[in-house]
Design a protein around this motif. Structure first.
Motif, PDB file in Angstrom:
ATOM      1  N   GLY A  88       2.699   1.291  -1.944  1.00 58.33           N
ATOM      2  CA  GLY A  88       2.101   2.759  -2.349  1.00 58.33           C
ATOM      3  C   GLY A  88       0.534   2.359  -2.117  1.00 58.33           C
ATOM      4  O   GLY A  88      -0.088   3.414  -1.479  1.00 58.33           O
ATOM      5  N   GLN A 113       0.027   1.800   1.710  1.00 58.02           N
ATOM      6  CA  GLN A 113       0.574   2.745   2.437  1.00 58.02           C
ATOM      7  C   GLN A 113       1.091   1.977   3.594  1.00 58.02           C
ATOM      8  O   GLN A 113       0.981   2.615   4.953  1.00 58.02           O
ATOM      9  CB  GLN A 113      -0.462   3.947   2.865  1.00 58.02           C
ATOM     10  N   SER A 114       1.768   0.777   3.494  1.00 59.78           N
ATOM     11  CA  SER A 114       2.155  -0.047   4.465  1.00 59.78           C
ATOM     12  C   SER A 114       3.098  -0.896   4.190  1.00 59.78           C
ATOM     13  O   SER A 114       3.269  -1.440   2.992  1.00 59.78           O
ATOM     14  CB  SER A 114       0.987  -0.716   5.316  1.00 59.78           C
ATOM     15  N   SER A 115       4.229  -1.271   4.945  1.00 63.35           N
ATOM     16  CA  SER A 115       5.067  -2.261   4.365  1.00 63.35           C
ATOM     17  C   SER A 115       4.969  -3.633   5.142  1.00 63.35           C
ATOM     18  O   SER A 115       5.965  -4.479   5.490  1.00 63.35           O
ATOM     19  CB  SER A 115       6.444  -2.011   4.520  1.00 63.35           C
ATOM     20  N   ARG A 116       3.875  -3.644   6.180  1.00 67.85           N
ATOM     21  CA  ARG A 116       3.454  -4.858   7.162  1.00 67.85           C
ATOM     22  C   ARG A 116       3.079  -6.089   6.068  1.00 67.85           C
ATOM     23  O   ARG A 116       2.350  -5.909   5.283  1.00 67.85           O
ATOM     24  CB  ARG A 116       2.395  -4.502   7.942  1.00 67.85           C
ATOM     25  N   LEU A 154      12.968  -5.650   8.278  1.00 66.34           N
ATOM     26  CA  LEU A 154      13.238  -4.481   7.684  1.00 66.34           C
ATOM     27  C   LEU A 154      14.020  -3.483   8.654  1.00 66.34           C
ATOM     28  O   LEU A 154      14.568  -2.584   8.222  1.00 66.34           O
ATOM     29  CB  LEU A 154      11.591  -3.949   7.408  1.00 66.34           C
ATOM     30  N   LEU A 155      14.026  -4.071   9.908  1.00 66.30           N
ATOM     31  CA  LEU A 155      14.819  -3.052  10.796  1.00 66.30           C
ATOM     32  C   LEU A 155      16.168  -3.503  10.817  1.00 66.30           C
ATOM     33  O   LEU A 155      16.890  -2.763  11.405  1.00 66.30           O
ATOM     34  CB  LEU A 155      14.122  -3.316  12.375  1.00 66.30           C
ATOM     35  N   PRO A 162       8.073   9.892  -2.927  1.00 64.27           N
ATOM     36  CA  PRO A 162       8.007  10.051  -1.478  1.00 64.27           C
ATOM     37  C   PRO A 162       9.047  11.054  -0.973  1.00 64.27           C
ATOM     38  O   PRO A 162       8.831  11.756  -0.099  1.00 64.27           O
ATOM     39  CB  PRO A 162       8.334   8.567  -1.135  1.00 64.27           C
ATOM     40  N   ARG A 189      16.779  -5.289   1.838  1.00 63.05           N
ATOM     41  CA  ARG A 189      16.228  -3.604   2.386  1.00 63.05           C
ATOM     42  C   ARG A 189      16.618  -2.520   1.430  1.00 63.05           C
ATOM     43  O   ARG A 189      17.114  -1.719   1.811  1.00 63.05           O
ATOM     44  CB  ARG A 189      17.041  -3.535   3.780  1.00 63.05           C
ATOM     45  N   GLY A 204       8.815  14.599   1.284  1.00 62.35           N
ATOM     46  CA  GLY A 204       9.255  14.702   2.668  1.00 62.35           C
ATOM     47  C   GLY A 204       8.980  13.439   3.412  1.00 62.35           C
ATOM     48  O   GLY A 204       9.030  13.393   4.678  1.00 62.35           O
ATOM     49  N   ARG A 205       8.516  12.101   2.755  1.00 56.57           N
ATOM     50  CA  ARG A 205       8.349  10.993   3.711  1.00 56.57           C
ATOM     51  C   ARG A 205       9.439  10.083   3.497  1.00 56.57           C
ATOM     52  O   ARG A 205       9.167   9.024   4.338  1.00 56.57           O
ATOM     53  CB  ARG A 205       7.000  10.605   3.054  1.00 56.57           C
ATOM     54  N   GLY A 206      10.427  10.082   2.583  1.00 55.52           N
ATOM     55  CA  GLY A 206      11.465   9.211   2.583  1.00 55.52           C
ATOM     56  C   GLY A 206      10.880   8.144   1.745  1.00 55.52           C
ATOM     57  O   GLY A 206       9.515   7.477   2.142  1.00 55.52           O
ATOM     58  N   GLY A 207      11.384   7.463   0.930  1.00 54.98           N
ATOM     59  CA  GLY A 207      11.236   6.379   0.165  1.00 54.98           C
ATOM     60  C   GLY A 207      11.683   5.021   0.817  1.00 54.98           C
ATOM     61  O   GLY A 207      12.206   4.948   1.921  1.00 54.98           O
ATOM     62  N   GLY A 208      11.402   3.874   0.094  1.00 52.15           N
ATOM     63  CA  GLY A 208      12.287   2.789   0.597  1.00 52.15           C
ATOM     64  C   GLY A 208      11.178   1.615   0.726  1.00 52.15           C
ATOM     65  O   GLY A 208      10.261   1.518   0.028  1.00 52.15           O
ATOM     66  N   VAL A 209      11.648   0.564   1.517  1.00 59.28           N
ATOM     67  CA  VAL A 209      10.809  -0.647   1.550  1.00 59.28           C
ATOM     68  C   VAL A 209      10.170  -0.647   2.748  1.00 59.28           C
ATOM     69  O   VAL A 209       9.368  -1.472   2.972  1.00 59.28           O
ATOM     70  CB  VAL A 209      11.877  -1.714   1.758  1.00 59.28           C
TER      71      VAL A 209
END
Lengths: 264, 344
Positions: B276, B279-282, B225-226, B335, B91, B339-344
């Motif tokens: 990117g 626009q999803s991490s599914r 991811l959670l 990101p 993560r 203001g969207r927050g980055g990450g995985v």
């Protein structure tokens, strides 16, 4: 149904602690029964989160048993994960950083242990989003939500699991005051409507716990269970938090107030 | 804007084929698209006029460029997937195929063989040694994962394996003659230039199978991811899944590194590009997108490294890093600023 005979959750002779460290929590026997909200209250480090995680199957105890609706969840022949997920769902304090998942994506993850047609999943997810007041976040990405908004998404995820009971760790921590009350109100409604059978909530919001709970577990290295009023009157609740100079529990308001303001 | 994720993934396919085609055409000898078609599609109904030019094209494409392009496709996809799995398990947006020290282990294996003078770079002893080194690290990681139940400790250990293997490699280099050092350094530049062999089809096969499996288990990977507790509580065997994913990522990285040299940085950047873009991490979407992006990027980086307009060749490793660093930088910073927050 066997469900109504066995307690939803039963803990016996429990000892929780690190493998080579001290035992941090001992519980002789406690249950979570049908139709009740139980609030876990107590001082920091008292073991509320530990008890909740052990009850949820997430922390193997050093000794003792935990049963969900009559089936042991630890040890040999334990309830399989999937079945456990259909009986119990959790809302935890763990930070969730999955920035690119939308609210709906996260709630849909509550359906992993529930095989079934797509339409059924969609309906359950919609219901959960509406119940938790998270519908307006369903198309927003988690990274753009505030802590409180994310907390409501995580509650919706737990409800999408369609569990018999909910175990919640500080679910109101990041919520604004009306939503804190609304959360407890929601738990009450869900139980009254038979959506879930019971809920256990670890919380520091004493006034809400006193108002909405059927029973309190005062958790401080061990568990003292009882009706909220009894535990307040006997002083057991205040005692569990230890003596803090000049601050006393106001039993009517459910807050700790300066001694000088305490009405006689 | 309203392009569906599925369509976005399909759009990557022609992009990859275009990159592969350009890479087949350009080089020290420029080959016409017609000649490529005649060499690759002999049954396409084009009269086989045997000329000297076509013979050259046939040799260049079949023996040099096609194996190279196919290896780039397989390696790029494999490293992208390995990076994605590491980022999902830990993560952490900065995790990549190299974090557990698998590449460093492969490097040590190569150093042992090359510096002791047993074989040249890319000889079979070197490849076997690289696999042994990478395999040893994967094994240690698996055992560690069984014993300590903490991803952070695993990351720290991976870092330490990497440093230790690097230190041993340096010691070997210090004690070996200049010719050996040169061979090792050339290996460490990284390259997709390999004669046609078993590795190209093998890697493509592995990548397709792994992608299909990961996409099939996509929801379970999303649940990771959670965090482990949420995943476990929703019915996912998170710990076992972590172990399996680390092993798959380690094997993919080791296999690629053994043949191409240490080019694992590609695997850090590619999942971010795919995330990117979609626009999803599914994972059901992210897995195929990552494989396709990785393959395309590797083919293009290889083309750039070959510098078709000149007689020089740049180290592939350096080209990938120079392309990858700004990508990762942008992905980590942009990101947050939005203001969207980055990450995985």
């Amino acid at each position: 149904m066997n469900e109504t005979v066995a307690a939803l959750l039963e803990i016996r002779n429990l000892q929780v602690g690190y493998p080579r460290g001290p035992v941090v929590l001992r519980v002789d026997r406690e249950t979570l029964d049908h139709g009740e909200i139980v609030s876990l209250v107590g001082p920091n480090g008292g073991g509320k989160t530990t008890l909740l995680r052990t009850a949820a199957g997430l922390l193997t105890p050093r000794a003792g048993t935990v049963s969900m609706m009559g089936a042991a969840i630890y040890g040999r022949g334990a309830l399989p994960r999937g079945e456990r997920a259909r009986r119990t769902a959790v809302v935890l304090t763990d930070a969730v950083h999955a920035a690119y998942l939308t609210g709906r994506d996260v709630v849909e993850l509550g359906r992993i242990a529930r095989p079934g047609p797509q339409a059924e999943h969609r309906a359950a997810v919609e219901r959960a989003l509406v119940f938790a007041g998270a519908h307006q976040y369903s198309e927003r990405r988690l990274g753009s939500l505030s802590d409180g908004e994310r907390q409501r998404v995580m509650l919706a995820r737990a409800l999408a699991q369609e569990p018999r009971m909910l175990l919640l760790d500080e679910p109101a921590a990041h919520l604004d005051p009306p939503h804190q009350t609304a959360l407890f109100q929601l738990l009450r409604c869900l139980i009254d409507d038979g959506v879930i059978a019971a809920a256990a909530v670890a919380t520091h919001h004493l006034h809400l716990a006193l108002h909405f709970s059927d029973r309190l577990f005062v958790v401080n290295g061990t568990v003292l269970a009882g009706a909220p009023d009894d535990l307040v009157q006997s002083g057991a609740l205040a005692d569990a938090f230890g003596a803090t100079d000049g601050v006393r529990l106001d039993p009517e308001r459910g807050w700790f107030v300066p001694e000088s303001q305490l009405r006689p | 804007m309203s392009v569906s994720p599925a369509l976005r993934i399909w759009l990557l396919v022609p992009l990859l084929f275009a990159a592969m085609l350009v890479s087949l055409l350009l080089g020290s000898v420029v080959i016409t698209p017609a000649a490529v078609a005649r060499v690759l599609l002999p049954a396409a109904g084009i009269a086989p006029e045997v000329t000297e030019a076509l013979d050259i094209a046939r040799v260049v494409i079949r023996e040099v460029r096609l194996p190279r392009v196919l290896l780039a496709v397989g390696a790029g996809a494999a490293l992208g997937l390995a990076g994605l799995l590491m980022q999902t398990v830990f993560r952490n947006p900065l995790a990549g195929p190299g974090v557990l020290g698998v590449s460093a282990g492969a490097g040590l294996g190569v150093a042992l063989v090359v510096l002791s003078g047993v074989g040249g770079q890319l000889s079979s002893p070197a490849v076997v040694a690289a696999m042994a080194g990478a395999g040893a690290v994967v094994l240690v990681v698996m055992i560690t994962h069984r014993v300590v139940d903490d991803p952070v400790i695993l990351l720290v250990l991976g870092l330490l394996f990497g440093h230790a293997a690097g230190a041993l490699t340096t010691l070997l280099m210090a004690a070996s003659p200049a010719a050996g050092i040169e061979r090792y350094v050339i290996w460490s530049f990284g390259s997709f230039a390999l004669p046609p062999g078993i590795i190209q089809p093998l890697l493509l096969f592995v990548v397709v199978v792994v992608s299909a499996l990961l996409a099939f288990w996509g929801a379970r990977l999303d649940a990771l991811l959670l965090g482990r507790a949420y995943a476990e509580s929703s019915g996912v065997a998170a710990r076992a899944l972590h172990g399996a994913l680390l092993t798959v990522a380690g094997v993919l990285t080791g296999l690629v590194t053994a043949y191409t040299g240490p080019i694992a940085f590609l695997g850090v950047a590619v999942p971010h590009l795919a995330r990117g873009y979609l626009q999803s991490s599914r994972h059901r979407l992210l897995v195929p997108a990552t494989a396709l992006c990785g393959a395309t990027l590797a083919v293009l980086a290889d083309l750039l490294a070959r510098m078709p307009w000149s007689a020089r060749v740049l180290p592939l490793n350096a080209v990938l890093a120079l392309v990858g660093v700004p990508v990762v930088l942008a992905v980590v910073i942009a990101p947050r600023r939005a203001g969207r927050g980055g990450g995985v």
